[in-house]
Design an enzyme around this catalytic site. Sequence first.
Site, PDB file in Angstrom:
ATOM      1  N   TYR A 139     -38.401 -24.466  38.067  1.00 44.90           N
ATOM      2  CA  TYR A 139     -37.402 -25.544  38.186  1.00 44.90           C
ATOM      3  C   TYR A 139     -36.555 -25.214  39.408  1.00 44.90           C
ATOM      4  CZ  TYR A 139     -33.860 -28.981  36.807  1.00 44.90           C
ATOM      5  OH  TYR A 139     -33.005 -30.068  36.772  1.00 44.90           O
ATOM      6  N   ASP A 244     -35.787 -18.033  44.437  1.00 46.46           N
ATOM      7  CA  ASP A 244     -34.737 -18.926  43.924  1.00 46.46           C
ATOM      8  C   ASP A 244     -33.922 -18.142  42.901  1.00 46.46           C
ATOM      9  OD1 ASP A 244     -33.242 -20.715  42.444  1.00 46.46           O
ATOM     10  OD2 ASP A 244     -34.796 -22.261  42.370  1.00 46.46           O
ATOM     11  N   VAL A 246     -30.865 -19.237  41.912  1.00 44.82           N
ATOM     12  CA  VAL A 246     -29.782 -20.155  41.544  1.00 44.82           C
ATOM     13  C   VAL A 246     -29.243 -19.840  40.144  1.00 44.82           C
ATOM     14  CG1 VAL A 246     -29.313 -22.588  40.964  1.00 44.82           C
ATOM     15  CG2 VAL A 246     -30.475 -22.014  43.104  1.00 44.82           C
ATOM     16  N   LYS A 247     -30.138 -19.535  39.215  1.00 49.49           N
ATOM     17  CA  LYS A 247     -29.663 -19.317  37.841  1.00 49.49           C
ATOM     18  C   LYS A 247     -29.426 -17.845  37.512  1.00 49.49           C
ATOM     19  CE  LYS A 247     -30.442 -21.715  33.570  1.00 49.49           C
ATOM     20  NZ  LYS A 247     -31.453 -22.517  32.862  1.00 49.49           N
ATOM     21  N   THR A 301     -21.437 -33.423  54.470  1.00 51.61           N
ATOM     22  CA  THR A 301     -20.049 -33.462  54.968  1.00 51.61           C
ATOM     23  C   THR A 301     -19.192 -32.352  54.367  1.00 51.61           C
ATOM     24  OG1 THR A 301     -20.302 -35.841  55.124  1.00 51.61           O
ATOM     25  CG2 THR A 301     -18.063 -34.992  55.309  1.00 51.61           C
TER      26      THR A 301
HETATM   27  C1  LIG Z   1     -33.707 -21.678  39.167  1.00 57.24           C
HETATM   28  C2  LIG Z   1     -33.006 -22.965  39.451  1.00 57.24           C
HETATM   29  N1  LIG Z   1     -33.009 -23.455  40.700  1.00 57.24           N
HETATM   30  C3  LIG Z   1     -32.386 -24.592  41.018  1.00 57.24           C
HETATM   31  C4  LIG Z   1     -31.731 -25.335  40.053  1.00 57.24           C
HETATM   32  C5  LIG Z   1     -31.044 -26.610  40.424  1.00 57.24           C
HETATM   33  O1  LIG Z   1     -29.668 -26.413  40.424  1.00 57.24           O
HETATM   34  P1  LIG Z   1     -28.664 -27.639  40.255  1.00 57.24           P
HETATM   35  O2  LIG Z   1     -28.952 -28.288  38.942  1.00 57.24           O
HETATM   36  O3  LIG Z   1     -27.321 -27.002  40.298  1.00 57.24           O
HETATM   37  O4  LIG Z   1     -28.884 -28.562  41.400  1.00 57.24           O
HETATM   38  C6  LIG Z   1     -31.707 -24.874  38.740  1.00 57.24           C
HETATM   39  C7  LIG Z   1     -31.036 -25.649  37.686  1.00 57.24           C
HETATM   40  O5  LIG Z   1     -31.201 -25.436  36.517  1.00 57.24           O
HETATM   41  C8  LIG Z   1     -32.351 -23.655  38.430  1.00 57.24           C
HETATM   42  O6  LIG Z   1     -32.358 -23.156  37.175  1.00 57.24           O
END
Ligand SMILES: Cc1ncc(COP(=O)(O)O)c(C=O)c1O
Length: 444
Positions: A139, A244, A246-247, A301
């Site tokens: 994801y 990635d 992000v989480k 922006t």
């Molecule tokens: C591993 C990972 N990457 C990217 C994202 C996307 O992040 P967002 O929902 O903040 O755009 C998520 C969201 O769950 C994630 O778990």
Amino acid sequence: MSPTEKWLEKDRQYVSDALKIRFYPLAVKSGKGVVLRDFENNEYIDISAGWAVANIGYGHEKMASALQEQYKTLSFSSNITIPDNQMIQLSEKLAGMLPGEFKKKVWYGLTGSDANDCIAKLIPISAKRPRMISFMGSYHGQTMGSLSLSGHTAQARFVSGANVVKVPYPNPYRPPFGRMENLTQQVIDYIENEMFTTICPPESTAGIIIEAIQSDGGVIVPPDDFLPELRKLCDRHGIYLIVDEVKVGMGRTGKWFAFEHSGIEVDAVSLGKPLGGGVPISAVIARKEILDCGNALHLFTSSGNPISTKAALTNLSIIEEERLIGNVIEQGEYFKKQLFDLQTKHEIIGDVRGKGLALGVELVEDRVTKKPASEKTAAVCYRAFELGLLVFYVGVHSNVIEVTPPLIINRKEIDIAVAILDQAMADVERGNVNMDKVRQYAGW
Ligand SMILES: Cc1ncc(COP(=O)(O)O)c(C=O)c1O
């Protein structure tokens, strides 16, 4: 109707369904530490941290005053044209955090999806190769670029970019090729001997993007040697490796970045969710050549604005000062042990896994067939909510309870959370949960 029900009624009336993954009827008014309160002041321990965002907990005093101060000093500057010093300071800090003796730069956005869009756009341009490889179950976001990289059921309704080839993720609990032995080699061989020799020639492949722990895919931890072997594969063919985070980045697994457990260097990393301690900000830290491959190629922006970058700087200093990564290691081990104990009591728990405070509990109808217990997973989360615990579920079969509490959680709070999970599972097993109520919540 209670005040909470009234807000939920308005939410049903006015807020887009495209924006919703709902597990139970809750709206919140306030939060402090690991606790959220609804409009009747009922308290809930939150072991989701709002999808792994509230890592420093809710309502942190230091963050509150830093943001107020920043707003008074400089509330906004469009940093894409006139930079302020917060963004520059944060860039120096983040660049210094990424392992590797090469020149690094930092890019900013507002949410994890746009950070992975940055990867989707810039990696092929920088490498001068069109194709990307990503993993089934991953994801990476909901914008067109990031959903093209994703391999999750959540994005399956969209026909995405044709330049991305998806390969199986090495899932030890459900091995993609049916057997566990040499799982790493099976997947590496599949990429090298099947993909590279047919539809995805390596000389036209720019990058491979992967989650070091596949989170929304089901909190799947690959074998220890997988990332090192993937790195070697990339090196053999001059392909960028992007992780990635992000989480699970920013300390959640017991290191700043989850990929650091495997001792490798990566060419780019995407960050989001907890980076701003609750204030929206995302980032990509990458090799200079990737992020400097062209002027004005990927910008918004409000990218890197003074409030969000101040939030990220403050968040980093809170994690350091309060030694939260140390707490992750200690409490993560404790939490996992309690979940293993639960597994001995509840037949429905097929697997417990994870690193630090990124933990997953996979529920199955039968431990031998491993048939996903999707509806029961929804019921456990619903019942836990009724008992005062907020927890969500993930997984391509919607059957993995995701445990990603704020990194400040303590033992007492973990004990309460585990006792509620125990009770919720027992109630589901005995059929003591109103499934009609559960089914009103589609989840995902
Ligand atoms: C591993 C990972 N990457 C990217 C994202 C996307 O992040 P967002 O929902 O903040 O755009 C998520 C969201 O769950 C994630 O778990």
